[in-house]
Design an enzyme around this catalytic site. Sequence first.
Site, PDB file in Angstrom:
ATOM      1  N   CYS A 134      12.906  12.244  -7.239  1.00 22.55           N
ATOM      2  CA  CYS A 134      13.741  12.750  -8.338  1.00 22.55           C
ATOM      3  C   CYS A 134      13.841  11.678  -9.224  1.00 22.55           C
ATOM      4  O   CYS A 134      14.431  10.600  -8.748  1.00 22.55           O
ATOM      5  CB  CYS A 134      15.119  13.408  -7.630  1.00 22.55           C
ATOM      6  N   ALA A 189     -10.455  -7.999   7.885  1.00 29.71           N
ATOM      7  CA  ALA A 189      -9.216  -7.794   8.458  1.00 29.71           C
ATOM      8  C   ALA A 189      -9.410  -6.955  10.049  1.00 29.71           C
ATOM      9  O   ALA A 189      -8.671  -7.589  10.731  1.00 29.71           O
ATOM     10  CB  ALA A 189      -8.154  -6.838   7.581  1.00 29.71           C
ATOM     11  N   GLY A 233      -5.217  -9.364   3.220  1.00 33.07           N
ATOM     12  CA  GLY A 233      -5.913  -8.318   2.204  1.00 33.07           C
ATOM     13  C   GLY A 233      -5.323  -8.014   1.085  1.00 33.07           C
ATOM     14  O   GLY A 233      -5.340  -6.862   0.430  1.00 33.07           O
ATOM     15  N   THR A 234      -4.763  -9.101   0.474  1.00 34.41           N
ATOM     16  CA  THR A 234      -4.094  -8.843  -0.796  1.00 34.41           C
ATOM     17  C   THR A 234      -4.676 -10.003  -1.693  1.00 34.41           C
ATOM     18  O   THR A 234      -4.668 -11.177  -1.444  1.00 34.41           O
ATOM     19  CB  THR A 234      -2.519  -8.839  -0.822  1.00 34.41           C
ATOM     20  N   SER A 235      -4.707  -9.686  -3.127  1.00 32.42           N
ATOM     21  CA  SER A 235      -5.305 -10.503  -3.938  1.00 32.42           C
ATOM     22  C   SER A 235      -4.484 -11.694  -4.480  1.00 32.42           C
ATOM     23  O   SER A 235      -5.034 -12.626  -5.168  1.00 32.42           O
ATOM     24  CB  SER A 235      -5.877  -9.908  -5.213  1.00 32.42           C
ATOM     25  N   HIS A 282       5.840  -0.856  -2.744  1.00 36.00           N
ATOM     26  CA  HIS A 282       5.244  -0.146  -3.764  1.00 36.00           C
ATOM     27  C   HIS A 282       5.413   1.466  -3.771  1.00 36.00           C
ATOM     28  O   HIS A 282       4.636   2.127  -4.619  1.00 36.00           O
ATOM     29  CB  HIS A 282       3.878  -0.497  -4.190  1.00 36.00           C
ATOM     30  N   ASN A 315       0.875  -1.008  -0.088  1.00 36.10           N
ATOM     31  CA  ASN A 315       0.060   0.091   0.114  1.00 36.10           C
ATOM     32  C   ASN A 315       1.087   1.291  -0.121  1.00 36.10           C
ATOM     33  O   ASN A 315       1.899   1.376   0.733  1.00 36.10           O
ATOM     34  CB  ASN A 315      -0.927  -0.064   1.258  1.00 36.10           C
TER      35      ASN A 315
HETATM   36  P1  OAD Z   1      -6.269  -5.884  -4.671  1.00 38.32           P
HETATM   37  O1  OAD Z   1      -7.379  -4.666  -4.898  1.00 38.32           O
HETATM   38  O2  OAD Z   1      -5.748  -6.671  -5.959  1.00 38.32           O
HETATM   39  O3  OAD Z   1      -6.969  -6.857  -3.600  1.00 38.32           O
HETATM   40  C1  OAD Z   1      -7.416  -6.562  -2.247  1.00 38.32           C
HETATM   41  C2  OAD Z   1      -7.678  -7.886  -1.650  1.00 38.32           C
HETATM   42  O4  OAD Z   1      -8.059  -7.514  -0.449  1.00 38.32           O
HETATM   43  C3  OAD Z   1      -8.898  -8.654  -2.283  1.00 38.32           C
HETATM   44  O5  OAD Z   1      -8.265 -10.210  -2.386  1.00 38.32           O
HETATM   45  C4  OAD Z   1      -9.853  -8.649  -1.321  1.00 38.32           C
HETATM   46  O6  OAD Z   1     -10.670  -9.865  -1.311  1.00 38.32           O
HETATM   47  C5  OAD Z   1      -9.384  -8.338  -0.055  1.00 38.32           C
HETATM   48  N1  OAD Z   1     -10.089  -7.581   0.793  1.00 38.32           N
HETATM   49  C6  OAD Z   1     -11.102  -6.458   0.623  1.00 38.32           C
HETATM   50  N2  OAD Z   1     -11.747  -6.039   1.572  1.00 38.32           N
HETATM   51  C7  OAD Z   1     -10.926  -6.682   2.826  1.00 38.32           C
HETATM   52  C8  OAD Z   1     -11.296  -6.628   4.192  1.00 38.32           C
HETATM   53  N3  OAD Z   1     -12.007  -5.671   4.665  1.00 38.32           N
HETATM   54  N4  OAD Z   1     -10.463  -7.535   5.050  1.00 38.32           N
HETATM   55  C9  OAD Z   1      -9.592  -8.440   4.075  1.00 38.32           C
HETATM   56  N5  OAD Z   1      -9.444  -8.537   3.074  1.00 38.32           N
HETATM   57  C10 OAD Z   1      -9.960  -7.595   2.239  1.00 38.32           C
HETATM   58  O7  OAD Z   1      -5.166  -4.989  -3.789  1.00 38.32           O
HETATM   59  P2  OAD Z   1      -3.667  -5.713  -3.689  1.00 38.32           P
HETATM   60  O8  OAD Z   1      -3.698  -7.375  -3.673  1.00 38.32           O
HETATM   61  O9  OAD Z   1      -3.020  -4.857  -2.523  1.00 38.32           O
HETATM   62  O10 OAD Z   1       0.265  -2.095  -7.527  1.00 38.32           O
HETATM   63  O11 OAD Z   1      -3.037  -5.238  -5.086  1.00 38.32           O
HETATM   64  C11 OAD Z   1      -1.575  -5.488  -5.383  1.00 38.32           C
HETATM   65  C12 OAD Z   1      -1.177  -4.306  -6.117  1.00 38.32           C
HETATM   66  O12 OAD Z   1      -1.911  -4.284  -7.410  1.00 38.32           O
HETATM   67  C13 OAD Z   1      -1.184  -2.779  -5.453  1.00 38.32           C
HETATM   68  O13 OAD Z   1      -0.072  -2.612  -4.831  1.00 38.32           O
HETATM   69  C14 OAD Z   1      -1.236  -2.062  -6.883  1.00 38.32           C
HETATM   70  C15 OAD Z   1      -1.959  -2.792  -7.703  1.00 38.32           C
HETATM   71  O14 OAD Z   1      -2.199  -2.803  -9.124  1.00 38.32           O
HETATM   72  C16 OAD Z   1       0.516  -1.223  -8.108  1.00 38.32           C
HETATM   73  O15 OAD Z   1      -0.047  -0.034  -8.354  1.00 38.32           O
HETATM   74  C17 OAD Z   1       2.095  -1.194  -8.534  1.00 38.32           C
END
Ligand code: OAD
Length: 247
Positions: A117, A220, A176-178, A109, A92
């Site tokens: 810069c 979470a 909380g990551t996909s 990230h 995040n």
């Molecule tokens: P995602 O939006 O891909 O995934 C969010 C995850 O959080 C999903 O699996 C949801 O099911 C879960 N979720 C949502 N609400 C929740 C809650 N209340 N409690 C627990 N889980 C919950 O986000 P990220 O996996 O963080 O990168 O995405 C990874 C990267 O992709 C980001 O850092 C960003 C994005 O593109 C860049 O921009 C380089």
Amino acid sequence: MYRQIVVLTGAGISAESGLRTFRDQDGLWEEHLIEDVATPEGYARDPQLVERFYNERWRQLHNGDVEPNLAHVALAKLEQEFEGELLIVTQNIDDLHERAGSRRLLHMHGELSKGRCPRSRQTFLLRDPLGEHHTCTCCIPAQRLRPHVVWFGEMPIGLDRVQHALDTCDLFIAIGTSGSVYPAAGFVDTANHHGAQTVEVNIVPPDNDSQFQYHLQGKASSLVPYLVDRILNDEVISDQYDTEMTA
Ligand code: OAD
């Protein structure tokens, strides 16, 4: 009981603080094209568009309505009370972990609160949204700062440190990551390879679900405080969590 813990967090941990995730329904990637706002090529094509995208997020973080939730707070408590090593690796770019009190934290990230810069990579704290007036003090001529955000096609920050922590951890937790964006989605494999216990917390199974030993399904803000208390009480992690939490 555990000696070294690595926690990986994603957009889901900040969802209950009111920040949109990327891939859920109504996620940011439904409204914006990754190629436009999250790649170096998109920035080269239209820097204003990219700045607007991140400045919107910057303003939201600073409008006074967004606060860390119980999951961020629980991880800060873990850092304070756990006697072993802890590293929180977050994908995040918000600063909710810091606001909750976490310090052993790595933003792989990047960070919304900083501009960078493009030549020296030195970062500068932003007191207002990024714009033409933000230039570096490290180069002559001064360079216009870009968002301190890692875009697709760029190298995440601090991977050596993360790799070392994963090689030696005995507990890996993903919250909380996909599980769809690498290299973060592969951290669980490294942890497994070194014999760590692996736990995921999510409202739905992530893409790399099968790699985890333990699956805590739910929000979470309720599961992380529970998990942290179990760890601090030296209780072994088990699938019982699911039963206990849903009972
Ligand atoms: P995602 O939006 O891909 O995934 C969010 C995850 O959080 C999903 O699996 C949801 O099911 C879960 N979720 C949502 N609400 C929740 C809650 N209340 N409690 C627990 N889980 C919950 O986000 P990220 O996996 O963080 O990168 O995405 C990874 C990267 O992709 C980001 O850092 C960003 C994005 O593109 C860049 O921009 C380089």
